[in-house]
Design a protein around this motif. Structure first.
Motif, PDB file in Angstrom:
ATOM      1  N   UNK A   1     -40.075  57.740  16.576  1.00 49.23           N
ATOM      2  CA  UNK A   1     -41.472  58.026  16.945  1.00 49.23           C
ATOM      3  C   UNK A   1     -41.516  58.907  18.197  1.00 49.23           C
ATOM      4  N   UNK A   2     -40.698  58.561  19.198  1.00 47.25           N
ATOM      5  CA  UNK A   2     -40.673  59.351  20.437  1.00 47.25           C
ATOM      6  C   UNK A   2     -40.212  60.776  20.157  1.00 47.25           C
ATOM      7  N   UNK A   3     -39.206  60.926  19.300  1.00 48.54           N
ATOM      8  CA  UNK A   3     -38.713  62.277  18.980  1.00 48.54           C
ATOM      9  C   UNK A   3     -39.791  63.097  18.276  1.00 48.54           C
ATOM     10  N   UNK A   4     -40.566  62.436  17.380  1.00 50.45           N
ATOM     11  CA  UNK A   4     -41.607  63.159  16.644  1.00 50.45           C
ATOM     12  C   UNK A   4     -42.746  63.628  17.554  1.00 50.45           C
ATOM     13  N   UNK A   5     -43.045  62.851  18.575  1.00 49.98           N
ATOM     14  CA  UNK A   5     -44.213  63.150  19.397  1.00 49.98           C
ATOM     15  C   UNK A   5     -43.825  63.846  20.704  1.00 49.98           C
ATOM     16  N   UNK A   6     -42.472  64.007  20.908  1.00 43.42           N
ATOM     17  CA  UNK A   6     -41.986  64.516  22.188  1.00 43.42           C
ATOM     18  C   UNK A   6     -42.543  65.893  22.522  1.00 43.42           C
ATOM     19  N   UNK A   7     -42.557  66.799  21.533  1.00 44.74           N
ATOM     20  CA  UNK A   7     -43.010  68.177  21.794  1.00 44.74           C
ATOM     21  C   UNK A   7     -44.463  68.196  22.270  1.00 44.74           C
ATOM     22  N   UNK A   8     -45.328  67.385  21.650  1.00 47.71           N
ATOM     23  CA  UNK A   8     -46.731  67.345  22.048  1.00 47.71           C
ATOM     24  C   UNK A   8     -46.881  66.763  23.448  1.00 47.71           C
ATOM     25  N   UNK A   9     -46.075  65.757  23.762  1.00 50.66           N
ATOM     26  CA  UNK A   9     -46.142  65.156  25.093  1.00 50.66           C
ATOM     27  C   UNK A   9     -45.621  66.120  26.155  1.00 50.66           C
ATOM     28  N   UNK A  10     -44.602  66.900  25.793  1.00 48.90           N
ATOM     29  CA  UNK A  10     -44.000  67.828  26.753  1.00 48.90           C
ATOM     30  C   UNK A  10     -44.993  68.886  27.219  1.00 48.90           C
ATOM     31  N   UNK A  11     -45.920  69.275  26.334  1.00 45.96           N
ATOM     32  CA  UNK A  11     -46.921  70.274  26.714  1.00 45.96           C
ATOM     33  C   UNK A  11     -47.813  69.782  27.853  1.00 45.96           C
ATOM     34  N   UNK A  12     -48.028  68.454  27.935  1.00 46.14           N
ATOM     35  CA  UNK A  12     -48.852  67.889  29.013  1.00 46.14           C
ATOM     36  C   UNK A  12     -47.983  67.249  30.095  1.00 46.14           C
ATOM     37  N   UNK A  13     -46.667  67.508  30.003  1.00 44.66           N
ATOM     38  CA  UNK A  13     -45.708  66.956  30.970  1.00 44.66           C
ATOM     39  C   UNK A  13     -45.841  65.430  31.066  1.00 44.66           C
ATOM     40  N   UNK A  14     -45.998  64.809  29.895  1.00 40.96           N
ATOM     41  CA  UNK A  14     -46.095  63.342  29.813  1.00 40.96           C
ATOM     42  C   UNK A  14     -44.729  62.783  29.466  1.00 40.96           C
ATOM     43  N   UNK A  15     -44.285  61.766  30.218  1.00 32.05           N
ATOM     44  CA  UNK A  15     -42.975  61.169  30.005  1.00 32.05           C
ATOM     45  C   UNK A  15     -43.110  59.993  29.021  1.00 32.05           C
ATOM     46  N   UNK A  16     -42.277  60.018  27.981  1.00 31.20           N
ATOM     47  CA  UNK A  16     -42.240  58.928  27.003  1.00 31.20           C
ATOM     48  C   UNK A  16     -41.030  58.045  27.299  1.00 31.20           C
ATOM     49  N   UNK A  17     -41.276  56.780  27.594  1.00 32.32           N
ATOM     50  CA  UNK A  17     -40.215  55.850  27.965  1.00 32.32           C
ATOM     51  C   UNK A  17     -40.096  54.747  26.919  1.00 32.32           C
ATOM     52  N   UNK A  18     -38.864  54.398  26.570  1.00 36.23           N
ATOM     53  CA  UNK A  18     -38.609  53.326  25.612  1.00 36.23           C
ATOM     54  C   UNK A  18     -37.928  52.169  26.336  1.00 36.23           C
ATOM     55  N   UNK A  19     -38.513  50.990  26.262  1.00 36.19           N
ATOM     56  CA  UNK A  19     -37.942  49.786  26.861  1.00 36.19           C
ATOM     57  C   UNK A  19     -37.616  48.798  25.739  1.00 36.19           C
ATOM     58  N   UNK A  20     -36.395  48.890  25.249  1.00 31.90           N
ATOM     59  CA  UNK A  20     -35.979  48.005  24.145  1.00 31.90           C
ATOM     60  C   UNK A  20     -34.467  47.889  24.187  1.00 31.90           C
ATOM     61  N   UNK A  21     -33.955  46.855  24.847  1.00 30.51           N
ATOM     62  CA  UNK A  21     -32.515  46.672  24.993  1.00 30.51           C
ATOM     63  C   UNK A  21     -31.892  45.973  23.798  1.00 30.51           C
ATOM     64  N   UNK A  22     -32.713  45.141  23.093  1.00 27.40           N
ATOM     65  CA  UNK A  22     -32.175  44.395  21.955  1.00 27.40           C
ATOM     66  C   UNK A  22     -32.474  45.124  20.652  1.00 27.40           C
ATOM     67  N   UNK A  23     -31.817  44.649  19.616  1.00 28.29           N
ATOM     68  CA  UNK A  23     -32.077  45.172  18.272  1.00 28.29           C
ATOM     69  C   UNK A  23     -32.887  44.139  17.517  1.00 28.29           C
TER      70      UNK A  23
END
Length: 475
Positions: A326-348
């Motif tokens: 999901x982050x990879x798909x939306x990364x380009x759109x977020x990058x245009x607004x210089x928005x940082x996408x962070x993932x907090x998930x250590x477990x599976x």
């Protein structure tokens, strides 16, 4: 005659219930009065017998003689009653009236007296057909002579009083029933009139006149019904308004890319442009075509959900991998607004679900967060285990937030907090239904000016070994 209908049913049932209740009360009351009067006569006679017996054992002695029988009459005599002295066989020896001394008494009170109790009989006197009560008692004189003392008293006056009381009771009952009939009509009207009003207004609503309202301060269930119908009309008007706004919005959404596609198509057809301009035009056409496809797919998805026709391809889904995609798909759109996408998930974490549909949900949530977040901000995606066997996926931003007035409606179909940002207003509605199809729920918390947090709660599945194949089935 009342015509058939609810009014008639209410009146008849009400009258029937009150009539039965009155009848039972009057019958019980009259029986109690009759029993009281008859028992009073019986008690008075038995008391007199007991008193006379106390004097008898001191005053009478010797052999049987006419004088002795007369003394018995004198001792046991009682006002307004006939006193008879009988043998144990019921043969009359003497009577206080002086008539028929040789008559045999066969009523049930005599055998009862001979048996040792105080006999009692109520019936009609032979010859006169007068209503009487007979009370008999066995009397022993000096242990040698035994007689049956029998009192006969008329019950005509008591029966006459009881008859008058019965007539008075019937009169009172009739008056009560007349009042009940009047009240039953009032009660029926208090129910039927509001229902007629509600029916008339409902008929108007059925014809499309949703501005019509049920007026009147009705109480209890009828008031609830009126309020529900008025609320239904308000909701229909609101839904129609939302639908009209949606049509207007979707028309604009469709017109804009179509205009761009048509304009660049005509421009490119006319020729004379260098490769860079042609590439730019084709890129715009491709981008706007994708936008159109997205709008159409969103509308189709919503239509399938509304008709319960959406199929889920179920299998084991790795939530951490899904959030990374999901982050990879939306990364380009977020990058245009210089928005940082962070993932907090250590477990599976694994769940049983449709990976593509769940990805559609998370893409919609993150896309909304990017759309309404300011530049140089951050959006956090996290996954954590809840108590039990549930998993919470959280999308948290620090954007403009949602007002309390809009928070309760933001998941409604076609609703848009900010229509200027475009869209169909179906994204969250579709996301919520997809989550519910997975047995989960979607929760939102927001504060205007401080950001929004969306929590997707999903049931977890047992973790399968890596070599186990993914089981898929269609729901």
């Amino acid at each position: 005659m009342i015509k058939k209908g609810m009014r008639r049913q209410i009146v008849l049932h009400y009258i029937f219930v009150v009539f039965v209740a009155l009848l039972l009360v009057e019958v019980i009351f009259l029986l109690a009065i009759r029993t009281y009067y008859y028992d009073s006569v019986y008690s008075k006679i038995t008391t007199h017998i007991g008193t006379a017996e106390d004097f008898l054992k001191y005053e009478i002695s010797g052999e049987r003689s006419p004088n002795q029988l007369q003394k018995l009459l004198d001792f046991f005599e009682m006002d307004y009653t006939e006193l008879q002295v009988l043998t144990q066989d019921g043969n009359m020896l003497i009577s206080s009236t002086g008539f028929q001394p040789d008559r045999t008494i066969t009523t049930s009170d005599v055998p009862e007296a001979v048996g040792g109790s105080v006999g009692r009989w109520v019936g009609r006197q032979p010859g006169t057909n007068e209503s009487v009560m007979a009370v008999s008692k066995l009397v022993h004189i000096n242990g040698r002579e035994t007689y049956v003392i029998r009192y006969v008293t008329s019950m005509e006056r008591i029966d006459s009083d009881l008859l008058n009381l019965t007539l008075v009771s019937i009169g009172i009952g009739s008056a009560v029933m007349a009042i009940v009939v009047l009240f039953s009509f009032g009660l029926a009207n208090s129910i039927v009139k509001p229902l007629k009003n509600i029916t008339a207004v409902s008929a108007q609503m059925a014809k499309g006149k949703f501005t019509t309202r049920i007026k009147g301060d009705y109480r209890y269930e009828i008031g609830d019904l009126a309020s529900t119908l008025n609320y239904m009309a308000d909701e229909i008007i609101r839904s129609n308004q939302i639908k009209d706004d949606f049509i207007s919005s979707i028309s604009h959404e469709l017109r804009t890319p179509l205009t761009s596609i048509k304009g660049w198509s005509e421009t490119l057809v006319s020729g004379g442009y260098d490769p860079e301009e042609t590439k730019l035009g084709m890129g715009i056409i491709s981008k706007e075509s994708d936008r159109l496809i997205g709008l159409v797919e969103e509308i189709l998805d919503f239509s399938k959900l509304q008709q319960n026709e959406m199929k889920l391809s179920m299998g084991r889904v790795d939530i951490k991998v899904l959030l990374q995609e999901t982050i990879l798909n939306i990364w380009a759109k977020a990058e245009k607004k210089r928005i940082h996408l962070l993932l907090e998930c250590d477990e599976t974490f694994f769940i049983k679900g449709d990976a593509n549909r769940l990805k559609q949900v998370f893409l919609n949530l993150v896309d909304n967060a990017v759309k309404f977040s300011p530049e140089d901000s951050s959006i956090v995606l996290s996954a954590q285990r809840l108590t039990g066997s549930e998993l919470a996926v959280i999308v948290r931003d620090s954007g403009i937030g949602i007002s309390e007035a809009h928070l309760g409606r933001v998941r409604d179909r076609f609703f848009q907090v900010d229509a200027l940002n475009g869209g169909t207003g179906l994204g969250l509605a579709i996301s919520q239904q997809i989550v519910e199809l997975h047995g989960g729920k979607l929760e939102m918390d927001s504060e205007l000016g401080k950001g929004t947090q969306v929590t997707v709660i999903l049931p977890m599945t047992e973790e399968l070994p890596p070599e186990a194949p993914q089981a898929e089935n269609l729901l």
